[in-house]
Design an enzyme around this catalytic site. Sequence first.
Site, PDB file in Angstrom:
ATOM      1  N   ARG A 272       0.843  -1.197   0.000  1.00 55.68           N
ATOM      2  CA  ARG A 272       0.000   0.000   0.000  1.00 55.68           C
ATOM      3  C   ARG A 272       0.868   1.234   0.000  1.00 55.68           C
ATOM      4  O   ARG A 272       1.919   1.268   0.663  1.00 55.68           O
ATOM      5  CB  ARG A 272      -0.879   0.035   1.253  1.00 55.68           C
ATOM      6  CG  ARG A 272      -1.938  -1.058   1.279  1.00 55.68           C
ATOM      7  CD  ARG A 272      -2.948  -0.814   2.383  1.00 55.68           C
ATOM      8  NE  ARG A 272      -2.305  -0.329   3.590  1.00 55.68           N
ATOM      9  CZ  ARG A 272      -2.884   0.467   4.461  1.00 55.68           C
ATOM     10  NH1 ARG A 272      -4.119   0.870   4.276  1.00 55.68           N
ATOM     11  NH2 ARG A 272      -2.240   0.867   5.557  1.00 55.68           N
TER      12      ARG A 272
ATOM     13  N   SER B  82       7.317  -4.954   7.213  1.00 54.58           N
ATOM     14  CA  SER B  82       6.878  -5.775   8.344  1.00 54.58           C
ATOM     15  C   SER B  82       7.545  -7.138   8.399  1.00 54.58           C
ATOM     16  O   SER B  82       6.899  -8.179   8.216  1.00 54.58           O
ATOM     17  CB  SER B  82       5.370  -5.902   8.303  1.00 54.58           C
ATOM     18  OG  SER B  82       4.829  -4.623   8.245  1.00 54.58           O
TER      19      SER B  82
ATOM     20  N   ASP C 140       5.331  -2.893  11.271  1.00 55.58           N
ATOM     21  CA  ASP C 140       3.892  -2.602  11.344  1.00 55.58           C
ATOM     22  C   ASP C 140       3.356  -2.536  12.779  1.00 55.58           C
ATOM     23  O   ASP C 140       2.480  -1.729  13.094  1.00 55.58           O
ATOM     24  CB  ASP C 140       3.051  -3.579  10.495  1.00 55.58           C
ATOM     25  CG  ASP C 140       3.322  -5.044  10.782  1.00 55.58           C
ATOM     26  OD1 ASP C 140       4.262  -5.352  11.537  1.00 55.58           O
ATOM     27  OD2 ASP C 140       2.605  -5.903  10.231  1.00 55.58           O
TER      28      ASP C 140
END
Length: 451
Positions: free
Chosen positions: A79, A143, A197
């Site tokens: 994203r 992450s 994350d």
Amino acid sequence: MVFRENITSSEEFCDYLYDLFKITNNDIRNIIGSFHSEMAKGLSGQKSSLKMLPSFTRRPSGTEKGKFLALDLGGTNLRILSVDLNGKRRARILAVSRFFLTKDIRHSTGKHFFDFIADCIKEFLENNNFDLSKKYELGFTFSFPVEQTDISTGKLIKWTKGYTAKGVEGKDVIMLLNEALKRKGFKYIRVTALVNDAVGTLVAKSYYESNCDMGVILGTGTNACYPEKLSRIEKFRGPGIGSEMIINMEWGNFNKLKLTSYDKELDKDSPNPGSQYLEKMVSGMYLGEVTRKLICELISRKFIFKDTLQSKIFSKKGSLQTHHIAHIVVDNSKNLEDIEKFLTEAGITNVTIKDKVILKKLCKIVSQRSAKIAAAAISAVITWIDPELHKEHTVGIDGSLYEKFPGYDDVMKGVFSELFRKKASKINLELTKDGSGKGAAIIASIVSTHN
Ligand code: GLC
């Protein structure tokens, strides 16, 4: 206790599995104790299944301000976001694009992988009419376990969650991203922060709410972080920013849990055998697969789906996903019609009510174990920070497992009530969506003010 070799019926087999996967209060206390000793070892630099990685950032003050880009990588999608921080505890997403990371990309070479990311950034900026003559600061949420040496430098220790792109382990991921941006001729992006994350989630939640002291991810993977006093991070000797630093625990790798033969088999077949045991018992990426293994054994013992042709569907690795399990456990209709629908869609017809009841039981057994281990792990961190639960604790949680799995949150709260009785209400679990995007932007802003 039912013994595996003596089992003659599906009922006995379910009882056997129930015992095997049960997490008792005593187990939970043991998990908490082992978490504390692994945390202590990890913080002092001794060998531990909890890496306890310094993140080189602290919680925000809430006054961070400005527009920043965020890149969020770690699940099946990439994203890219543009985030506006108003300096008064509000973060707003101005634009967001999702790009699907195909298996080919996740398993390609580092060069190909980062080139793809750079192309996505370009597409995002062009589609959202960014002025390409200006410079933009970007926070990169990556992450995976990363050994950071400062806020914008960190080497990937080991891929997790099925990623295998070659030539990235052991390398500085910001450098790899910068090189890809350079290859594509971009001069307008400055990658200023490297963020996990879980850390992003804690930072995003505490931007809104100052008493948040834990960030948790319960999604494709699982992990947690919390702010630690600098004096307790024995292995860290550098200068800090303030008196605390957020520690990325990498709790998915915790290895003091009792594994069943199904867990061992799953681990053996995974791309990262011998690591991420807690993650393989808890996170969304694996729950479907563990359950499928149980189903396969029931099929092979001819306890369910007696039509062999139909049962073949379950012999395919990955054919059962966590979202299927979520649908199965939530079916409370008299004849379990939703389960039937799911099975029909999967090509399995003529199932008996008994088959459906058993399927539901198996899904519950596996998902409840996951929620109990997650709750035990959260309890361990909260009691590490505040052993007597004197204060209120807000835990910011992101991830589809926590958000979408029916009843997951209730099972976790049940564990807190058993453990802490009245004080259980001091632990507030709060869904924190977009933490990994907003958090990266907030950290980029902290960096920007310090430079
Ligand atoms: C895996 C990664 C970890 C990440 C978690 C959740 O456990 O190693 O860094 O935070 O997945 O995405």
